[in-house]
Write an enzyme that holds these catalytic residues in place. Structure first.
Site, PDB file in Angstrom:
ATOM      1  N   GLY A 117      -0.237  -0.793  -4.970  1.00  0.00           N
ATOM      2  CA  GLY A 117      -0.605  -1.619  -4.896  1.00  0.00           C
ATOM      3  C   GLY A 117      -1.893  -1.342  -5.794  1.00  0.00           C
ATOM      4  O   GLY A 117      -2.708   0.870  -5.922  1.00  0.00           O
ATOM      5  N   CYS A 172       1.308  -1.354  -0.445  1.00  0.00           N
ATOM      6  CA  CYS A 172      -0.080  -0.404  -0.090  1.00  0.00           C
ATOM      7  C   CYS A 172       0.866   1.173  -0.157  1.00  0.00           C
ATOM      8  O   CYS A 172       2.282   1.271   0.415  1.00  0.00           O
ATOM      9  CB  CYS A 172      -0.959  -0.007   0.999  1.00  0.00           C
ATOM     10  SG  CYS A 172      -0.591   0.351   2.656  1.00  0.00           S
ATOM     11  N   TYR A 181      13.720  -2.047  -4.703  1.00  0.00           N
ATOM     12  CA  TYR A 181      12.422  -2.129  -5.929  1.00  0.00           C
ATOM     13  C   TYR A 181      11.869  -1.350  -5.321  1.00  0.00           C
ATOM     14  O   TYR A 181      11.172  -0.966  -6.629  1.00  0.00           O
ATOM     15  CB  TYR A 181      12.117  -3.802  -5.993  1.00  0.00           C
ATOM     16  CG  TYR A 181      10.855  -4.906  -6.598  1.00  0.00           C
ATOM     17  CD1 TYR A 181      10.961  -4.163  -8.071  1.00  0.00           C
ATOM     18  CD2 TYR A 181      10.026  -4.656  -5.620  1.00  0.00           C
ATOM     19  CE1 TYR A 181      10.061  -4.596  -8.649  1.00  0.00           C
ATOM     20  CE2 TYR A 181       8.676  -5.472  -6.848  1.00  0.00           C
ATOM     21  CZ  TYR A 181       8.927  -5.285  -7.992  1.00  0.00           C
ATOM     22  OH  TYR A 181       7.605  -5.641  -8.661  1.00  0.00           O
ATOM     23  N   ASN A 197       0.328   2.073   5.951  1.00  0.00           N
ATOM     24  CA  ASN A 197       1.015   1.015   5.175  1.00  0.00           C
ATOM     25  C   ASN A 197       2.156   0.271   5.753  1.00  0.00           C
ATOM     26  O   ASN A 197       2.746   0.754   7.017  1.00  0.00           O
ATOM     27  CB  ASN A 197       2.160   2.065   4.689  1.00  0.00           C
ATOM     28  CG  ASN A 197       3.509   1.355   3.006  1.00  0.00           C
ATOM     29  OD1 ASN A 197       3.015   0.340   3.667  1.00  0.00           O
ATOM     30  ND2 ASN A 197       4.102   1.630   3.128  1.00  0.00           N
ATOM     31  N   GLY A 198       2.002  -1.162   5.822  1.00  0.00           N
ATOM     32  CA  GLY A 198       3.222  -1.949   6.998  1.00  0.00           C
ATOM     33  C   GLY A 198       1.926  -3.200   7.377  1.00  0.00           C
ATOM     34  O   GLY A 198       1.239  -3.497   7.453  1.00  0.00           O
TER      35      GLY A 198
END
Length: 488
Positions: A49, A23, A269, A123-124
């Site tokens: 996402g 996300c 990445y 996020n996480g």
């Protein structure tokens, strides 16, 4: 060596075997069209996402939120955005890991409580979920979703602190894992990062026009600021809680002792190369990875070819350092959607060929160095090597711009279990034989760390658990968490 079922699995897998970030988050404070700016920011974060997206907005009195499954552009039209009035907004774009792929887990998540309405985008992954959820349910909490993000809101609602800021700080000090979050009430925006700083979160500012107050922006990546003409100011610090209200920007820390361990794979990445992550440009790190890879594992060749798109910057660095010409020998079809109708499985490698096509005129008769950012299961690498060889390449040498991935991530990354990670179970030579390359080499851990810190006045502390198995937190395997709470 590989068992027969390993080969069968790889042949049947039609997906790119890449790790996926699940996300990106976005927040806007003090703009008359806050939802539209949030929409534009989410557009820039779409790579983080592609499963679902949502926006919540507020005008000081009312809070509205709209969520849907699919891409940002598929959910939010002009007509939809018109239903999200207000001068502050938060947004989220999601890719699920082990959690349910369902609209109920789309974010932002809004909860009405004794502390007022709170909406959150996260996020996480949290790793100490079970005990917290059980305790909250005993205290009367009713969970609307199976997402771990809601636990943070419920902890805030049940905190015994007096002010909302103290309640938020109290709740964040109780959870462990990765969280870069933005939260919204009817008139305030909050932003926070976990004490390790595992996931990125930056703050920017849009100058007010004709004496009007400035607009404040928070985003997972700084590339979202560029589209909004927002100026990057700084990162939200690990363990920091930032609040923006009519009184301006205030900050407090709920943890100052934990050692920083930011996810290095953001530089390898996840993040876009035009973003500044953890205070460092991603483009710079990836180019140095390619240069270092060339110095560590050079091989005579005629052409350096990236596996698009994530291998491009490292390939440019490799070519510059080695002196071997760079060219786009693989062309990516950017119009292949998240799903497409596949033929029968007996048509081998169709999924990869839908997305990549070799340029025979460049590859035929050449010794080719393929540059990619990682090998996870080995599935896609094998298919790409075969594709390049079928296009006439005389030799195919694969170079990977990070070390072998040997351990799963529990901090917000869709990672296969250890048994499915090819490098966790096989030697480099066994992997080379499986993917059918003439040679295979990875960037060393030291080379990767140097590439992501070289030239920094204050080198970042990075989490390298996926390469070393050394986790910065005590963690719980996701199989122990589910089905009680799904990991986002």
């Amino acid at each position: 060596m590989f068992a027969e079922d390993d080969v069968t699995l790889c042949e049947a897998d039609g997906h790119f075997d890449k790790l996926r970030e699940e996300c990106g988050v976005m927040a806007i404070y003090n703009h008359p069209d806050a939802a539209r700016l949030t929409y534009w920011g989410l557009y820039s974060l779409q790579h983080r996402g592609q499963e679902s997206a949502g926006i919540a907005s507020a005008d000081g009195q009312e809070v509205n939120d709209i969520k849907g499954m699919g891409l940002v552009s598929e959910i939010f039209t002009d007509e939809v955005l018109a239903k999200l009035p207000g001068y502050l907004a938060i947004g989220h774009t999601r890719y699920s890991t082990t959690g349910d792929s369902a609209l109920l887990n789309a974010q932002p998540i809004a909860v009405e409580s004794t502390k007022g309405l709170i909406a959150i985008a996260h996020n996480g992954n949290l790793v100490n979920l079970g005990n917290s959820k059980e305790r909250l349910e005993r205290d009367g909490a009713v969970f609307q979703t199976t997402s771990d993000s809601e636990i943070i809101v419920q902890l805030i609602a049940h905190s015994k602190q007096t002010t909302l800021v103290d309640c938020i700080a109290d709740s964040l000090s109780q959870v462990e894992g990765a969280f870069s979050i933005v939260m919204m009430t009817r008139n305030r925006i909050f932003a926070a990062r976990d004490p390790h700083g595992l996931r990125p979160l930056s703050m920017g500012r849009i100058p007010g026009v004709n004496g009007a107050p400035d607009t404040f922006v928070f985003a997972s990546e700084t590339c979202a600021f560029d589209l909004l003409h927002a100026k990057y100011e700084r990162d939200v610090k690990p363990g920091e809680l930032v609040m923006v209200s009519e009184d301006g920007v205030t900050s407090r820390y709920f943890d100052t002792t934990t050692k920083q361990a930011s996810c290095i794979f953001e530089h390898v990445y996840f993040a876009r190369p035009d973003s500044k992550i953890f205070g460092r440009w991603v483009q710079q790190s990836r180019e140095l990875m390619g240069r270092t890879l060339a110095r560590e594992s050079g091989v005579p060749a005629d052409l350096v070819v990236p596996v698009p798109d994530s291998g491009v910057t490292a390939a440019l660095g490799y070519a510059a350092e080695s002196g071997i010409p760079f060219n786009l020998g693989l062309i990516r079809n950017h119009y292949v959607g998240r799903t497409f109708i596949q033929p029968e499985q007996r048509v081998r490698d169709f999924g990869v060929r839908m997305k990549l096509n070799p340029v025979r005129s460049l590859l035929e008769g050449k010794r080719v160095i393929l540059i990619d950012d990682s090998i996870i299961r080995g599935t896609t690498s094998r298919k790409i090597v075969r594709m390049v060889r079928a296009a006439g390449a005389k030799e195919v040498h694969l170079r990977i711009s990070c070390p072998p991935t040997i351990s799963p991530c529990f901090y917000g990354v869709d990672t296969p279990s250890k048994k499915d990670l090819i490098a966790a179970n096989h030697s480099v030579e066994e992997i080379r034989q499986f993917i059918e390359a003439d040679s295979l080499a990875y960037l060393s851990l030291e080379g990767m760390l140097h590439s992501c810190t070289s030239g920094d006045a204050t080198p970042n502390g990075y989490c390298t658990a996926c390469y070393t198995g050394d986790y910065p937190t005590s963690w719980v395997d996701v199989s122990e968490i589910l089905p009680a709470v799904a990991v986002r």
